[in-house]
Design a protein around this motif. Structure first.
Motif, PDB file in Angstrom:
ATOM      1  N   GLN A 147      46.566   7.714 -10.380  1.00 56.33           N
ATOM      2  CA  GLN A 147      47.562   6.439  -9.588  1.00 56.33           C
ATOM      3  C   GLN A 147      46.799   7.019  -7.831  1.00 56.33           C
ATOM      4  OE1 GLN A 147      50.309   5.379 -10.088  1.00 56.33           O
ATOM      5  NE2 GLN A 147      49.778   5.723 -12.732  1.00 56.33           N
ATOM      6  N   SER A 175      43.362   8.409 -15.685  1.00 56.14           N
ATOM      7  CA  SER A 175      42.913   7.436 -14.502  1.00 56.14           C
ATOM      8  C   SER A 175      43.909   8.137 -13.448  1.00 56.14           C
ATOM      9  CB  SER A 175      43.725   5.560 -14.988  1.00 56.14           C
ATOM     10  OG  SER A 175      44.665   5.805 -15.129  1.00 56.14           O
ATOM     11  N   GLU A 194      45.011   1.693  -9.884  1.00 56.74           N
ATOM     12  CA  GLU A 194      44.916   2.805 -10.529  1.00 56.74           C
ATOM     13  C   GLU A 194      43.446   2.464 -10.661  1.00 56.74           C
ATOM     14  OE1 GLU A 194      46.137   4.116 -14.225  1.00 56.74           O
ATOM     15  OE2 GLU A 194      48.234   4.416 -14.037  1.00 56.74           O
ATOM     16  N   GLU A 197      40.153   3.522 -12.874  1.00 55.74           N
ATOM     17  CA  GLU A 197      39.860   4.237 -13.280  1.00 55.74           C
ATOM     18  C   GLU A 197      38.064   5.138 -14.164  1.00 55.74           C
ATOM     19  OE1 GLU A 197      40.975   3.101 -15.932  1.00 55.74           O
ATOM     20  OE2 GLU A 197      42.292   1.879 -15.045  1.00 55.74           O
ATOM     21  N   LEU A 198      38.762   6.240 -14.761  1.00 54.74           N
ATOM     22  CA  LEU A 198      37.662   7.080 -14.555  1.00 54.74           C
ATOM     23  C   LEU A 198      37.083   7.171 -15.689  1.00 54.74           C
ATOM     24  CD1 LEU A 198      40.412   9.708 -14.139  1.00 54.74           C
ATOM     25  CD2 LEU A 198      38.966   8.770 -12.825  1.00 54.74           C
ATOM     26  N   SER A 219      37.724  10.685  -7.232  1.00 52.63           N
ATOM     27  CA  SER A 219      39.006  11.447  -8.648  1.00 52.63           C
ATOM     28  C   SER A 219      39.504  12.438  -8.374  1.00 52.63           C
ATOM     29  CB  SER A 219      38.093  10.984  -9.361  1.00 52.63           C
ATOM     30  OG  SER A 219      39.313  12.083 -10.783  1.00 52.63           O
ATOM     31  N   ALA A 228      43.720   8.099 -23.653  1.00 49.34           N
ATOM     32  CA  ALA A 228      45.132   8.295 -22.181  1.00 49.34           C
ATOM     33  C   ALA A 228      46.320   8.042 -23.350  1.00 49.34           C
ATOM     34  CB  ALA A 228      44.984   6.873 -22.263  1.00 49.34           C
TER      35      ALA A 228
END
Length: 435
Positions: A27, A25, A5, A7-8, A89, A17
Motif C-alpha cells: 500500500q 503489492s 499501490e 506494483e511488484l 518496496s 496475490a
C-alpha cells in the motif's frame, strides 16, 4: 491523500496475490510513505554499523566500516552480501511491518542473499541495540500485538498447531533425517555431518530418557509427540508410553511408525491438549513444545506437569530459550515467526522458567545442559537439505514464495543460535513431594 499501490513485478519471485495477500503489492498511502522513510533511515543506520555489505541498485554500499554512501565500499574484508533489489518496496515493507516486513521482503524477493545466515547473524547479534532506546520504548504503540484469535486457549491451540505441523508429513520428510526428529540434535563433534544426524538425534533422545529415569516399567508421559521417535525408543526400554499431540498428521504417522516397530501395546498416542491429560506418571518428557504454549499459559503448562507427575518423579524438558530482557520487551509483539511459522508461541527465558516452577509448582531443577551451537548445526543440515530439494517441495504443491519463506525461517533460526541470541537447554526437574 494516497498514491497507487506499488506494483511488484519481479524476475525472482512470482507472488500469487490470492495465496499471499499483502505480499503482491505494498500500500502506498501517505502514512506508509512516511513510515517507509523513517524505517529506511533506521535500517541504513543499523546496517552501516554491522559486518555485512548491503548493496543498493544505485551503487550505494553500507556496512563493515560504517562508511555509508560509498559506491565501492571502504572495507576490504569479505563480508556477507545483502542485495536490495527493490529499495522502495523494501522500505515500505519495513515501515508497514518492521521485522515482519523484513521477512516478507525476503519472501517477495525485495532483497536476496547467497548466504542468508551470514547476513542475518550480525543482525541477530545486535538485535537489542539496532533500534534506539527511545524508539524501543514506543514499541507497543507501533508494533502490532498478537491477534486474540491466535492466543493459545484450548479453543485456538489445535488450529495454531495445525498451521505448521499439518502442512504435510512429506514436506518435513524432505529435510529431516530418518528418525523424523524435529528438534536439536546432540552431536558427538562439531561441525556436524549429515551422516551423523540420525545418531545424534538418538543421542539427544536417550539423554532425555536417561535424565527422566525411563526404564522398564516406567509410566511415561510425552507432551508433544513429533513423529514418534521418542515414544518408540522409550517403549523399547520397556516403558509404557502415553504421548499427546494436536497434529492429526503427526498422530497418523507416529501411530504407523509405532505399529511398524511392533510396540502398539506399549505406546498410546492421543490427539489431546496437554491441559486435558489425566492420570499419574513416573516421568514426563517434553521436547521443544513449551515454545508453542504462549506466555499467558506457561503457569498452566508447568502446573500441568506438576499435577501429572508422581511425588519424586522427574521431568526432562528440552526448550529453546532467549534472553530475559528481550523476552519481556517483545512478549506481546506480533512477529514474522508468529504470522508465518508458529502462531501463538513465545520462546521462554531461563529466568521465567525458574520463577514459575519455584513459585507455582513442586518442581525443582536438578540438572541443566546448554547446547545452542548444536542447534545451529542441526538447522544448517536441515537448511542445506531443504534448499537442494526445492523441486521435490514444489512437486508437493508449495510455491516459490513458500519455499523462500521456509528458507528464511531456517536461516533466521540458525542465525539466532550462531549469534548466541538463542540457546537450547535440556532441563531436568524433580517433584519434591505433594503440594
Amino acid at each position: 491523500m494516497s498514491t497507487p499501490e506499488l506494483e511488484l513485478p519481479t524476475p525472482h519471485v512470482s507472488v500469487d496475490a490470492t495465496r499471499w495477500p499483502g505480499l503482491a503489492s505494498v500500500q502506498g498511502g501517505l502514512r506508509t510513505r512516511v513510515a517507509a522513510v523513517v524505517a529506511d533511515r533506521l535500517f541504513r543506520n543499523a546496517a552501516a554499523r554491522l559486518d555485512v555489505r548491503v548493496e543498493y541498485p544505485d551503487g550505494t554500499v553500507l556496512g563493515g566500516s560504517g562508511a555509508a554512501g560509498s559506491s565501492n565500499g571502504a572495507d576490504s574484508r569479505i563480508l556477507p552480501r545483502m542485495i536490495i533489489r527493490r529499495p522502495e518496496s523494501f522500505a515500505r515493507r519495513l515501515g508497514r511491518g518492521g521485522l515482519v516486513g523484513f521477512g516478507e521482503a525476503y519472501m517477495a524477493g525485495d532483497w536476496t542473499a547467497s548466504d542468508p545466515v551470514a547476513v542475518l547473524t550480525p543482525f541477530a547479534a545486535e538485535i537489542g541495540s539496532l533500534i534506539p532506546l527511545p524508539l524501543r520504548r514506543l514499541r507497543r504503540l507501533v508494533v502490532a500485538a498478537q491477534p486474540t484469535g491466535e492466543r493459545n486457549t484450548e479453543e485456538n491451540t489445535r488450529s495454531n498447531i495445525s498451521r505448521h505441523y499439518d502442512l504435510s508429513n512429506a514436506l518435513f520428510e524432505t529435510f529431516l533425517d530418518g528418525s523424523m526428529t524435529y528438534s536439536s540434535a546432540l552431536f558427538d563433534e562439531l561441525p556436524a555431518r549429515w551422516d551423523a544426524l540420525e545418531t545424534s538425534q538418538h543421542r539427544k533422545i536417550d539423554r532425555l530418557l536417561d535424565a527422566a529415569g525411563v526404564r522398564a516399567g516406567t509410566r511415561l508421559l510425552e507432551i508433544g509427540t513429533g513423529w514418534g521417535e521418542l515414544s518408540v525408543r522409550a517403549a523399547k526400554r520397556g516403558a509404557t508410553v502415553r504421548s499427546v499431540t494436536l497434529s492429526t498428521e503427526q498422530q497418523a504417522l507416529a501411530r504407523r511408525r509405532v505399529a511398524e516397530a511392533g510396540l502398539s501395546d506399549r505406546v498410546q498416542i492421543d490427539l489431546l491438549d496437554y491441559r486435558a491429560v489425566d492420570g499419574e506418571y513416573d516421568a514426563v518428557v517434553s521436547v521443544e513444545m513449551i515454545e508453542a504454549v504462549g506466555y499467558d499459559y506457561w503457569p498452566t503448562y508447568f502446573r500441568s506437569l506438576d499435577r501429572l507427575l508422581r511425588p519424586g518423579g522427574l521431568v526432562a524438558l528440552q526448550a529453546i530459550t532467549m534472553p530475559h530482557d528481550r523476552m519481556a520487551e517483545t512478549r506481546d509483539s506480533y512477529t514474522w515467526i508468529h504470522k508465518y511459522i508458529f502462531p501463538g508461541g513465545l520462546l521462554p527465558s531461563t529466568e521465567s522458567i525458574d520463577v514459575i516452577t519455584r513459585s507455582l509448582t513442586s518442581l525443582r531443577t536438578v540438572d541443566r545442559l546448554r547446547f545452542g551451537d548444536h542447534y545451529a548445526e542441526t538447522l544448517r543440515l536441515w537448511r542445506e537439505r531443504f534448499t537442494t530439494r526445492t523441486d521435490r517441495v514444489a512437486d508437493l504443491g508449495f510455491d516459490a514464495v513458500f519455499r523462500r519463506m521456509w528458507e528464511f525461517y531456517l536461516a533466521y533460526s540458525e542465525a539466532g543460535f550462531r549469534s548466541g541470541y538463542l540457546d537450547v537447554q535440556q532441563i531436568v526437574f524433580r517433584k519434591e513431594g505433594a503440594r
